[in-house]
Design an enzyme around this catalytic site. Structure first.
Site, PDB file in Angstrom:
ATOM      1  N   ASN A  88      -0.383  -4.010  -7.842  1.00 14.64           N
ATOM      2  CA  ASN A  88      -0.434  -4.445  -6.458  1.00 14.64           C
ATOM      3  C   ASN A  88      -0.923  -3.220  -5.693  1.00 14.64           C
ATOM      4  O   ASN A  88      -0.241  -2.208  -5.624  1.00 14.64           O
ATOM      5  CB  ASN A  88       0.961  -4.880  -5.998  1.00 14.64           C
ATOM      6  CG  ASN A  88       0.960  -5.473  -4.613  1.00 14.64           C
ATOM      7  OD1 ASN A  88       0.773  -4.766  -3.642  1.00 14.64           O
ATOM      8  ND2 ASN A  88       1.210  -6.774  -4.539  1.00 14.64           N
ATOM      9  N   SER A  89      -2.123  -3.295  -5.128  1.00 14.89           N
ATOM     10  CA  SER A  89      -2.815  -2.104  -4.645  1.00 14.89           C
ATOM     11  C   SER A  89      -2.148  -1.477  -3.426  1.00 14.89           C
ATOM     12  O   SER A  89      -1.329  -2.092  -2.744  1.00 14.89           O
ATOM     13  CB  SER A  89      -4.262  -2.455  -4.296  1.00 14.89           C
ATOM     14  OG  SER A  89      -4.944  -2.934  -5.427  1.00 14.89           O
TER      15      SER A  89
END
Length: 366
Positions: A88-89
């Site tokens: 999850n950036s």
């Protein structure tokens, strides 16, 4: 322990204060908490490994921080710690990319790299589910994202396929966002854009760093646009690099250099040198607390440059001479910054240029 709701509100406020959220996007981020798109098992990146997050306190703090959260290691085949293969950036990076994408109501958007489904959720909340298609090569990740999205009331089209080929059945798209790093922007994606459509992607460079690029499809079917700051993303599976042949260190050659290593570590030079020296990798590091860079070509040649200007080369090719030549050219062009360097993608491949295509950057022989 960090209060999830307060922590999320603080994160959104931070992004807003940095100028990364329009009023429309702020409303979307406020209603889309990151925690809803994370699996039970997560990791964080330490300098040389992925470390499992094992306490509720650490998890709560990480989820509302402006840091990436690793959600898969070793393509899901190992228990880890291992190599990060999905995440999850970093929220600020996601916000930057969405700003560059510049979506408007009623536009058809394709995302490459569903991962946890978080970007698909943000796009769905902004545009509506029926305008969003997201492609993921890993069926287990796609299924997990579907569960997260469904629980939040979103049902965009999710496709299990190799994102390098896009999803032609849903084309043409007004916008395409690639949330994994590509070594070259696949022309197949460009062909699925409407004329005037925009593609945003992190393009990984062998030479020191990766960068975001924003391409607009032209009338002639090509796509062109500038780079827009550095970006570090996990590579698309079909774009992962290989180590090649290690340098032959049996006959080292030492000399001094006119280009100390710190002079090579700017995004503008990295983009220019990456185009001039294809296949040459530069890595930054420290030796005894002092800067050192390594370059190699994967074919047996390499070089080490130290902060005092000493260079040691290995193998048949003088790689640092190539770096020096590229640096002189870049210097003669008045050291263009990364925003002055751009990319054109066509059926013939990629071309890097400087300052609105006035200077084409041709690969050097070697």
């Amino acid at each position: 322990m960090t209060d999830p709701r307060r922590g999320h509100a603080a994160l959104v406020r931070l992004l807003d204060e940095r100028g990364l959220l329009s009023p429309e996007w702020r409303a979307v981020w406020e209603q889309t908490p990151r925690a809803a798109y994370l699996p039970e098992r997560i990791w964080r990146q330490d300098p040389d490994r992925c470390r499992p997050v094992t306490t509720a306190e650490e998890r709560a703090a990480l989820v509302v921080s402006d840091e990436p959260v690793i959600t898969q290691v070793d393509d899901g085949t190992a228990d880890g710690p291992g190599v990060a293969t999905s995440s999850n950036s970093m929220p600020s990076m996601v916000a930057r990319m969405l700003n560059l994408l510049d979506v408007h109501d009623g536009q058809n958007v394709l995302e490459i790299g569903t991962a946890t489904g978080y970007v698909a959720a943000l796009l769905s909340a902004r545009l509506g589910d029926r305008y969003v298609t997201s492609v993921e090569i890993d069926a287990s990740l796609s299924a997990q994202a579907e569960r997260f999205l469904s629980a939040a009331g979103h049902r965009p089209r999710l496709v299990v396929s190799d994102g390098a080929h896009g999803w032609r059945e849903g084309a043409p798209y007004d916008r395409i966002i690639v949330t994994c790093a590509v070594r070259q922007v696949p022309y197949e994606l460009v062909t699925q854009l409407r004329r005037g459509g925009v593609l945003v992607a992190p393009r990984v460079g062998d030479f020191w760093c990766g960068a975001l690029v924003r391409l607009t499809r032209d009338e002639d079917g090509t796509a062109s646009g500038p780079f827009a700051g550095t970006a570090t993303y996990m590579p698309m599976r079909s774009h992962r690099g290989t180590d090649g042949t290690a340098p032959d260190t049996s006959a080292p050659r030492s000399r001094t250099t006119e280009v100390p290593p710190q002079e090579t570590l700017t995004p503008g030079f990295a983009l220019y040198a990456g185009a001039r020296l294809p296949g040459v990798t530069l890595v930054e590091g420290r030796e005894g607390g002092r800067l050192r860079v390594w370059v190699q070509d994967g074919r047996g040649s390499g070089a080490v440059a130290d902060a005092d200007g000493t260079v040691t080369e290995f193998g048949s090719r003088s790689l640092w001479s190539g770096v020096e030549s590229a640096w002189r050219e870049w210097d003669q062009l008045d050291r263009p910054a990364d925003a002055e360097v751009g990319l054109t993608v066509s059926s013939a491949g990629e071309r890097v240029w400087v300052r609105a295509r006035t200077e084409e950057v041709d690969p050097a022989a070697g």
